[in-house]
Design an enzyme around this catalytic site. Structure first.
Site: not given
Length: 256
Positions: A149, A10, A247, A36, A151
């Site tokens: 990820d 992130n 995460h 990310e 999602n």
């Protein structure tokens, strides 16, 4: 043994301020897929862009501060492909493909469907393209490992509040059905292969309402391997004790 880790940070620069490099130095994975990143490599200092002992590879989004994946690898891959070769996805910096000879590793940041579901169609199109790419590798006789990820939480056991989220992107029936097809096509969810009934195993928590401390989370981050690698799965784990992102890392150890 080879130890692989996947971590949605992130924002890599934000993660650096929260101890990312100290964690990397302590964990010392053989390969780390980062999702990310929200950066371009030229925006990073040398220590983050090229940590000692690692080769690094970057897929950055055209849009600044958005998406992006990276690969930190102690062993130099035989070859690396940035993206799937499809501009509509590659411009968002979502995929890196690294050929290690014994296997091909893909690290990926799957699109978020958006709260209003406006990106669900784009997310599903990426998922189909990604799976086709993996299937093509297997058709060539290659062993495949993919991480990142995704999602999406696959089953009700994979999120704390499935009933309340049945109409939320990340747990929509069509998103989950894609994961059904992944496993039906012979890809193994390595964590569930070892821990099929483990509850409370999550890798993402909203920043709202102390969700992480209460473990009201979702399992969105995965390692899948092609069926031929199933016998080599030595360990698979989720590491909620590692902070610095919404995460946490997930890992896979293969006995090759």
């Amino acid at each position: 043994m080879i130890n692989l880790v996947s971590f949605n940070v992130n924002g890599l620069r934000a993660a650096q301020r929260k101890g990312f490099l100290a964690w990397l130095d302590a964990a010392r994975p053989d390969a780390l897929g980062v999702q990310e990143t929200k950066c371009h490599p030229e925006q990073l200092d040398d220590e983050l862009r090229q940590p000692a002992g690692y080769h690094t590879f970057w897929a950055s989004a055209e849009r600044k501060g958005y998406s992006g994946v990276a690969l930190y690898s102690r062993r130099e891959p035989q070859s690396v492909q940035i993206g799937l070769g499809l501009p509509e996805y590659d411009r968002e910096g979502r995929t890196i493909v690294a050929d290690y000879g014994d296997f091909v590793l893909l690290t990926a940041y799957f699109p978020n469907g958006s709260r209003d579901h406006s990106r669900v169609a784009f997310k599903m199109a990426y998922k189909e393209a990604f799976l086709d790419f993996c299937d093509d590798l297997r058709a060539q006789g290659r062993s495949v490992v993919f991480c990142g990820d995704v999602n999406t939480s696959h089953r009700e056991i994979d999120l704390a509040r499935p009933r309340q989220n049945k109409n939320t992107t990340g747990f929509l029936p069509l998103e989950r059905e894609w994961l059904d097809r992944v496993t039906a096509r012979g890809y193994v969810d390595t964590f569930r292969a070892l821990y099929p009934e483990q509850q409370g195993a999550y890798s993402w928590w909203t920043s709202i309402g102390d969700a992480r401390s209460r473990n009201v989370g979702w399992r969105l981050d995965y390692f899948f391997v092609s069926e031929d690698l199933r016998p080599t799965i030595h360990d698979a784990a989720i590491h909620p004790d590692v902070t610095g992102s919404d995460h946490c890392p997930v890992s896979l150890t293969l006995d090759l």
